[in-house]
Design an enzyme around this catalytic site. Structure first.
Site: not given
Length: 276
Positions: A254, A225, A95
């Site tokens: 995610h 996601d 991320s």
């Protein structure tokens, strides 16, 4: 506890497990290196040296008022890599950590690296602009900022119990443990640091950094996601790094470091072993 002190006096905490080729893990927002613990455990148990640091302002690192941006994050990562004198290292970024790793390459090159992995990562650019119509509108990130100022503890609980792990999908079974761990890690971070980091992960353009990727690269992303949509992220990064291998996890959210930890651990181990 082990710390590296940066040029501007920030203390960066890191953990260093196992022996072998170094594999460095950069975490997501608003978390800390503990979010990588399943993959770090797996690689360290299989003959590699797993290193995870807490980004400035997060986890057990210092909480400076300034420098909560991708350039500083990348330079802090470089400080850890240089302090430990790592060579032939593999960088995995999840991320926001994927942005940190990407900006590291843009600013410091790949001379100390053997491979790169971007996992559910934010590059090339999350924010919707005229040049990036597939991104998310500014109102999404303004909403996160507003939630952070109003009640960031509740914001973290809402993210974790909802879209981050996909627990808001029909038929999903929520894990209270995952929710609690996300909240706990988030609340360890500094209020100003995690607030500033929203702009860092959403509005930083990594296009030119990605063009400097000249070593083996792995992209892994879930196609459900809801935080970092795959089309504007991994699939767009693949176009900028044609030699990269893209692995799509069907239906995955995610937070795949937790929801798909066994599959992800196996894929990361295979990638690192393949580097020779």
């Amino acid at each position: 506890m082990p710390y590296v002190t940066t040029k501007d006096g920030v203390e960066i905490y890191y953990k260093d497990w196992g022996k072998g080729r170094p594999v460095v893990f950069s975490h997501g927002w608003p978390l800390c290196s503990d979010s990588w613990e399943a993959q770090m455990f797996h690689l360290a148990a299989n003959g590699f040296r797993a290193i995870g640091h807490d980004r400035r302002g997060h986890g057990r690192s210092s909480q400076p008022w300034d420098g909560n941006d991708m350039d500083h994050y990348a330079d802090d990562l470089a400080a850890v890599i240089d302090k430990l004198d790592l060579k032939g290292a593999v960088l995995f970024g999840f991320s926001t950590g994927g942005g940190e790793v990407t900006r590291y390459v843009g600013r410091h090159g790949t001379s100390r690296l053997a491979g790169i992995g971007l996992i559910s990562a934010v590059p090339p650019l999350m924010l919707k602009t005229a040049a990036n119509p597939g991104g998310l509108p500014i109102e999404v990130f303004d909403g996160i900022r507003a939630g952070s100022l109003k009640d960031r503890s509740q914001l973290y609980k809402d993210l974790a119990s909802g879209p981050f792990f996909g627990f808001n999908r029909p038929g999903a079974t929520a894990s209270q443990g995952m929710i609690d761990a996300f909240w706990l890690q988030g609340m360890l971070g500094g209020h100003k640091n995690t607030y500033d980091s929203i702009a860092a992960f959403s509005a930083t353009d990594f296009t030119e950094d990605l063009k400097k990727f000249d070593i083996p690269t792995l992209l892994i992303h879930g196609d459900d996601d809801q935080i970092v949509p795959i089309d504007a992220a991994a699939r767009a990064s693949k176009k900028l790094v044609p030699h990269a291998e893209l692995k799509v996890y069907p239906g995955a959210p995610h937070g795949i470091t937790d929801t798909h930890k066994d599959q992800l651990g196996a894929d990361l181990l295979e990638f690192v072993k393949g580097l020779g």
